[in-house]
Design a protein around this motif. Structure first.
Motif, mmCIF file in Angstrom:
data_model
loop_
_atom_site.group_PDB
_atom_site.id
_atom_site.type_symbol
_atom_site.label_atom_id
_atom_site.label_comp_id
_atom_site.label_asym_id
_atom_site.label_seq_id
_atom_site.Cartn_x
_atom_site.Cartn_y
_atom_site.Cartn_z
ATOM 1 N N TYR A 11 0.846 -1.195 0.000
ATOM 2 C CA TYR A 11 0.000 0.000 0.000
ATOM 3 C C TYR A 11 0.879 1.241 0.000
ATOM 4 O O TYR A 11 2.102 1.173 0.224
ATOM 5 C CB TYR A 11 -0.946 0.006 1.206
ATOM 6 C CG TYR A 11 -0.292 -0.393 2.505
ATOM 7 C CD1 TYR A 11 0.341 0.548 3.315
ATOM 8 C CD2 TYR A 11 -0.299 -1.724 2.923
ATOM 9 C CE1 TYR A 11 0.948 0.169 4.494
ATOM 10 C CE2 TYR A 11 0.300 -2.100 4.104
ATOM 11 C CZ TYR A 11 0.924 -1.159 4.889
ATOM 12 O OH TYR A 11 1.532 -1.544 6.064
ATOM 13 N N SER B 269 -9.238 -9.304 -12.466
ATOM 14 C CA SER B 269 -8.475 -9.293 -11.222
ATOM 15 C C SER B 269 -7.016 -8.972 -11.451
ATOM 16 O O SER B 269 -6.294 -8.649 -10.534
ATOM 17 C CB SER B 269 -8.597 -10.665 -10.540
ATOM 18 O OG SER B 269 -8.092 -11.676 -11.391
ATOM 19 N N VAL C 290 -0.918 -9.368 -2.117
ATOM 20 C CA VAL C 290 0.118 -10.095 -2.850
ATOM 21 C C VAL C 290 0.119 -11.548 -2.383
ATOM 22 O O VAL C 290 0.183 -11.825 -1.179
ATOM 23 C CB VAL C 290 1.507 -9.465 -2.637
ATOM 24 C CG1 VAL C 290 2.586 -10.284 -3.338
ATOM 25 C CG2 VAL C 290 1.519 -8.029 -3.140
ATOM 26 N N ARG D 173 -3.679 -3.829 -13.701
ATOM 27 C CA ARG D 173 -2.425 -3.191 -13.331
ATOM 28 C C ARG D 173 -2.453 -1.720 -13.712
ATOM 29 O O ARG D 173 -1.512 -1.157 -14.223
ATOM 30 C CB ARG D 173 -1.249 -3.890 -14.033
ATOM 31 C CG ARG D 173 -1.017 -5.321 -13.567
ATOM 32 C CD ARG D 173 -0.556 -5.350 -12.110
ATOM 33 N NE ARG D 173 -0.313 -6.708 -11.662
ATOM 34 C CZ ARG D 173 -1.200 -7.470 -11.113
ATOM 35 N NH1 ARG D 173 -2.427 -7.004 -10.903
ATOM 36 N NH2 ARG D 173 -0.916 -8.696 -10.737
ATOM 37 N N TRP E 260 -3.787 2.613 -3.184
ATOM 38 C CA TRP E 260 -4.828 1.705 -2.702
ATOM 39 C C TRP E 260 -4.246 0.310 -2.469
ATOM 40 O O TRP E 260 -3.502 -0.201 -3.292
ATOM 41 C CB TRP E 260 -5.969 1.639 -3.723
ATOM 42 C CG TRP E 260 -7.214 1.021 -3.181
ATOM 43 C CD1 TRP E 260 -7.532 -0.299 -3.187
ATOM 44 C CD2 TRP E 260 -8.302 1.699 -2.545
ATOM 45 N NE1 TRP E 260 -8.762 -0.490 -2.594
ATOM 46 C CE2 TRP E 260 -9.260 0.719 -2.197
ATOM 47 C CE3 TRP E 260 -8.559 3.033 -2.246
ATOM 48 C CZ2 TRP E 260 -10.458 1.038 -1.551
ATOM 49 C CZ3 TRP E 260 -9.746 3.351 -1.616
ATOM 50 C CH2 TRP E 260 -10.686 2.355 -1.279
ATOM 51 N N ALA F 66 3.410 -6.460 -7.398
ATOM 52 C CA ALA F 66 2.384 -5.423 -7.239
ATOM 53 C C ALA F 66 2.845 -4.082 -7.778
ATOM 54 O O ALA F 66 2.119 -3.098 -7.670
ATOM 55 C CB ALA F 66 1.997 -5.277 -5.761
ATOM 56 N N ASP G 154 -2.344 2.998 -9.064
ATOM 57 C CA ASP G 154 -3.085 3.364 -7.870
ATOM 58 C C ASP G 154 -4.370 4.085 -8.246
ATOM 59 O O ASP G 154 -4.436 4.834 -9.212
ATOM 60 C CB ASP G 154 -2.245 4.270 -6.988
ATOM 61 C CG ASP G 154 -0.972 3.560 -6.530
ATOM 62 O OD1 ASP G 154 -1.110 2.378 -6.180
ATOM 63 O OD2 ASP G 154 0.086 4.170 -6.549
ATOM 64 N N ALA H 269 -1.102 -10.774 -7.674
ATOM 65 C CA ALA H 269 -1.531 -9.649 -6.845
ATOM 66 C C ALA H 269 -2.876 -9.147 -7.353
ATOM 67 O O ALA H 269 -3.185 -9.254 -8.549
ATOM 68 C CB ALA H 269 -0.505 -8.520 -6.869
ATOM 69 N N VAL H 270 -3.672 -8.598 -6.441
ATOM 70 C CA VAL H 270 -4.975 -8.044 -6.792
ATOM 71 C C VAL H 270 -5.273 -6.880 -5.855
ATOM 72 O O VAL H 270 -4.931 -6.918 -4.673
ATOM 73 C CB VAL H 270 -6.076 -9.132 -6.684
ATOM 74 C CG1 VAL H 270 -6.188 -9.676 -5.276
ATOM 75 C CG2 VAL H 270 -7.421 -8.598 -7.147
ATOM 76 N N HIS H 271 -5.880 -5.811 -6.404
ATOM 77 C CA HIS H 271 -6.301 -4.686 -5.572
ATOM 78 C C HIS H 271 -7.480 -5.110 -4.694
ATOM 79 O O HIS H 271 -8.364 -5.845 -5.140
ATOM 80 C CB HIS H 271 -6.724 -3.492 -6.429
ATOM 81 C CG HIS H 271 -5.569 -2.703 -6.966
ATOM 82 N ND1 HIS H 271 -4.993 -2.954 -8.197
ATOM 83 C CD2 HIS H 271 -4.877 -1.654 -6.438
ATOM 84 C CE1 HIS H 271 -4.006 -2.104 -8.406
ATOM 85 N NE2 HIS H 271 -3.917 -1.303 -7.355
ATOM 86 N N GLN I 125 -3.039 -3.505 -2.131
ATOM 87 C CA GLN I 125 -3.081 -4.704 -2.955
ATOM 88 C C GLN I 125 -2.736 -5.919 -2.097
ATOM 89 O O GLN I 125 -1.902 -5.843 -1.190
ATOM 90 C CB GLN I 125 -2.089 -4.618 -4.110
ATOM 91 C CG GLN I 125 -2.366 -3.519 -5.106
ATOM 92 C CD GLN I 125 -1.381 -3.557 -6.254
ATOM 93 O OE1 GLN I 125 -1.360 -4.491 -7.045
ATOM 94 N NE2 GLN I 125 -0.547 -2.527 -6.353
#
Length: 221
Positions: free
Chosen positions: A35, A213, A85, A216, A81, A150, A219, A104-106, A83
């Motif tokens: 983050y 998902s 990992v 990329r 925001w 990420a 932010d 990785a996903v937000h 993420q």
């Protein structure tokens, strides 16, 4: 007199539900959050490691971890925001723990229940000789810092290949975002009767979201 809040809260609970890695067995998952500098974890765990799981020998050979996630963030702005990992590991033929996938996903922006399928990948050796040497010595290509998955810097020079996927469930609650001028409510659409309703991918309890998902885009702002 009520005072205007200076921070907003993002509360997330959920689980790393399971994964699809047909070629392997006895896998476990490590997770951590990445983050921005204005974000702080006020409660919950920033990182963790799951139990070792065997795949289902019947049906789809799916791994089921059901590993819980529970964390609360506070921030002054959405930049950076958080993420999630994910790193999956397992033992090779020599008994050495090697990486079986990174991803990785937000964390979802909108409140409610969300499901995400996270595509996983592994780094590749730069040549066939290095690939053979790594296999022979039991040293496969791995990331020294898993948080690189990420970030965008340096990713263009890394050779990777897809390998498996992980399904995650998120339950999101936010507080005071609207008071600070940020609207995180789900988009609505108008039905033929003129009634506004939530899209099926954003409704609580719906299946996997239509949002990729593997986004990329950087932010959120």
């Amino acid at each position: 007199m009520a005072t205007t809040p200076t921070v907003f809260l993002l509360m997330m609970s959920g689980q790393i539900e399971g994964g699809d890695f047909p070629e392997f067995d006895d896998l476990y998952v490590k997770y951590n959050f990445v983050y921005g500098p204005d974000w702080v974890i006020t409660s919950g765990l920033e990182e963790g490691i799951s139990q070792v799981c065997k795949k289902n020998v019947y049906g789809n050979q799916y791994f089921v971890w059901n590993f819980p996630l529970d964390v609360t963030f506070k921030s002054t702005n959405p930049y950076g925001w958080p993420q999630l990992v994910l790193s999956v590991y397992g033992l090779d033929a020599f008994g050495t723990a090697v990486a079986r996938g990174y991803g990785a996903v937000h964390i979802p922006i909108t409140p409610g229940r969300h499901s995400r399928i996270v595509p996983m990948f592994v780094p590749e050796a730069s040549s066939r000789f290095q690939k053979f040497l790594g296999w022979f010595m039991g040293r496969r290509p791995e990331y020294v810092d898993t948080n690189v998955v990420a970030r965008g810097e340096g990713r263009e020079v890394t050779r990777v290949r897809s390998q498996g996927s992980i399904k995650c469930q998120f339950n999101i609650i936010s507080r005071d975002m609207k008071k600070l001028g940020y609207d995180a409510t789900p988009n609505t659409m108008t039905t033929p009767n003129g009634v506004s309703s939530l899209p099926s991918s954003s409704a609580p309890g719906a299946g996997a979201s239509a949002e990729p998902s593997s986004n990329r885009d950087g932010d959120h702002s």
